[in-house]
Design an enzyme around this catalytic site. Structure first.
Site, PDB file in Angstrom:
ATOM      1  N   GLU A  14       0.445  -9.593  -0.054  1.00 55.71           N
ATOM      2  CA  GLU A  14      -0.945  -9.997   0.204  1.00 55.71           C
ATOM      3  C   GLU A  14      -1.721 -10.199  -1.104  1.00 55.71           C
ATOM      4  O   GLU A  14      -2.466 -11.163  -1.259  1.00 55.71           O
ATOM      5  CB  GLU A  14      -1.629  -8.952   1.090  1.00 55.71           C
ATOM      6  CG  GLU A  14      -1.069  -8.967   2.502  1.00 55.71           C
ATOM      7  CD  GLU A  14      -1.566  -7.803   3.340  1.00 55.71           C
ATOM      8  OE1 GLU A  14      -1.194  -6.650   3.049  1.00 55.71           O
ATOM      9  OE2 GLU A  14      -2.332  -8.042   4.281  1.00 55.71           O
ATOM     10  N   ALA A  56       0.855  -1.192   0.000  1.00 57.51           N
ATOM     11  CA  ALA A  56       0.000   0.000   0.000  1.00 57.51           C
ATOM     12  C   ALA A  56       0.891   1.243   0.000  1.00 57.51           C
ATOM     13  O   ALA A  56       2.032   1.196   0.468  1.00 57.51           O
ATOM     14  CB  ALA A  56      -0.885  -0.009   1.238  1.00 57.51           C
ATOM     15  N   GLY A 100       1.200  -5.150   1.350  1.00 52.09           N
ATOM     16  CA  GLY A 100       0.062  -5.403   0.462  1.00 52.09           C
ATOM     17  C   GLY A 100       0.469  -6.076  -0.847  1.00 52.09           C
ATOM     18  O   GLY A 100      -0.344  -6.759  -1.469  1.00 52.09           O
ATOM     19  N   GLU A 138       4.659  -4.675   7.468  1.00 50.41           N
ATOM     20  CA  GLU A 138       3.842  -3.600   8.062  1.00 50.41           C
ATOM     21  C   GLU A 138       4.264  -3.240   9.489  1.00 50.41           C
ATOM     22  O   GLU A 138       4.205  -2.091   9.901  1.00 50.41           O
ATOM     23  CB  GLU A 138       2.357  -4.011   8.070  1.00 50.41           C
ATOM     24  CG  GLU A 138       1.706  -4.056   6.698  1.00 50.41           C
ATOM     25  CD  GLU A 138       1.844  -5.400   6.001  1.00 50.41           C
ATOM     26  OE1 GLU A 138       2.693  -6.219   6.403  1.00 50.41           O
ATOM     27  OE2 GLU A 138       1.095  -5.621   5.041  1.00 50.41           O
TER      28      GLU A 138
END
Ligand code: CAA
Length: 260
Positions: free
Chosen positions: A114, A66, A111, A134
């Site tokens: 992910e 992200a 992300g 993260e």
């Protein structure tokens, strides 16, 4: 739709979606996700597309996750929206009727990892590095990482990766079961292409039903999953492609599947 933040190409039954923000290591902004969702919908509706490949532009990253820069001064509501945005992309991949391959050409972090875990296959260059990083910025995975990583490799190693935020080499990730295959950098593109073309030659309905059964079956009781498999087996058995496969077998030739 004209794309700015992704590149979307189709050839020989393979749709390739390239995240295209190399200057930000292909971090996912809202615009990247919006365009990726649009391309995935096109790949879903286009019968000529049999397989989707998701990769990153440049040599350095699949995706660094992200966009951290948009998190400055965030609040619970905005963070929830960000989580929902990534989830929608992951679910669009996971529920996609066609196989989706993550071609991990460099960093797959946060992300980025992910999203790759929502794909059906992860093929990496030996130069790739992956991690749920993260925790290093005081966050937790918010696009399914606490769940999909655990399901993929088990609680012990998933906790190690998520709690430490360490970045690991592709070979280590392969040994843990995160990656299907690690390929020398020079062979990477050709290996991904060959893998995708092989899948594109398989029977589309059988692939679609197997994918749905395996994804859904992992979440429900064995008894219920076996009942679903039985129904799916019935549906696949009614296809012209099965007859083509059986005929090709008896005639000792390669089958040509039409998705009918
Ligand atoms: N968001 C926004 N920009 C990013 C980014 C990210 N996730 N990752 C890298 N960039 C940007 C950098 O800011 C830099 O831009 P500038 O030149 O404008 O400063 C550019 O990409 C190149 O990055 P670096 O200079 O940092 O490159 P490096 O080779 O020194 O380091 C790296 C590479 C180790 C991948 C490092 O960039 C890094 O740690 N990135 C962050 C990875 C990360 O923690 N991702 C998780 C994000 S949070 C998340 O994804 C939450 C979730 O679950 C959804």
């Amino acid at each position: 739709m004209e794309y700015t933040f992704i590149i979307y190409e189709k050839s020989e039954g393979v749709a390739t979606l390239t995240l295209n923000r190399p200057e930000a290591l292909n971090a996912f902004s809202k615009d990247v996700v919006k365009e990726a969702l649009d391309a995935l919908e096109d790949a879903k509706m286009d019968d000529s597309v049999r397989v989707v490949v998701l990769t990153g532009a440049g040599e350095k990253a699949f995706s660094a996750g992200a966009d951290i820069k948009t998190m400055k001064g965030t609040n619970a509501l905005k963070a929830r929206e960000l989580s929902l945005m990534g989830e929608s992309l992951c679910l669009a991949i996971e529920n996609h009727p066609k196989p989706v391959i993550a071609a991990i050409n460099g960093y797959a972090l946060g992300g980025g990892l992910e999203v790759s875990m929502a794909c059906d296959f992860r093929i990496a260059s030996e130069t790739a590095r992956v991690g749920q990083t993260e925790i290093n910025i005081g966050l937790i995975p918010g696009w399914g990482g606490t769940q999909r990583l655990t399901r993929l490799i088990g609680m012990t190693k998933a906790k190690e990766l998520i709690f430490t935020g360490k970045i690991i080499e592709a070979k280590t990730a392969e040994q843990l079961g995160i990656l299907n295959m690690v390929v020398p950098a020079g062979d990477f593109k050709a290996a991904v292409r060959q893998f995708a073309l092989d899948l594109a030659g398989k029977a589309p309905v059988a692939l679609r039903v197997a994918k749905a059964l395996m994804n859904k079956g992992a979440e429900i009781s064995l008894d219920a999953a076996l009942a679903l498999e039985r129904e799916g087996f019935g549906i696949v058995s009614s296809t012209e492609d099965l007859q083509e496969g059986v005929n090709a077998f008896t005639e000792k030739r390669k089958p040509t599947f039409k998705g009918q």
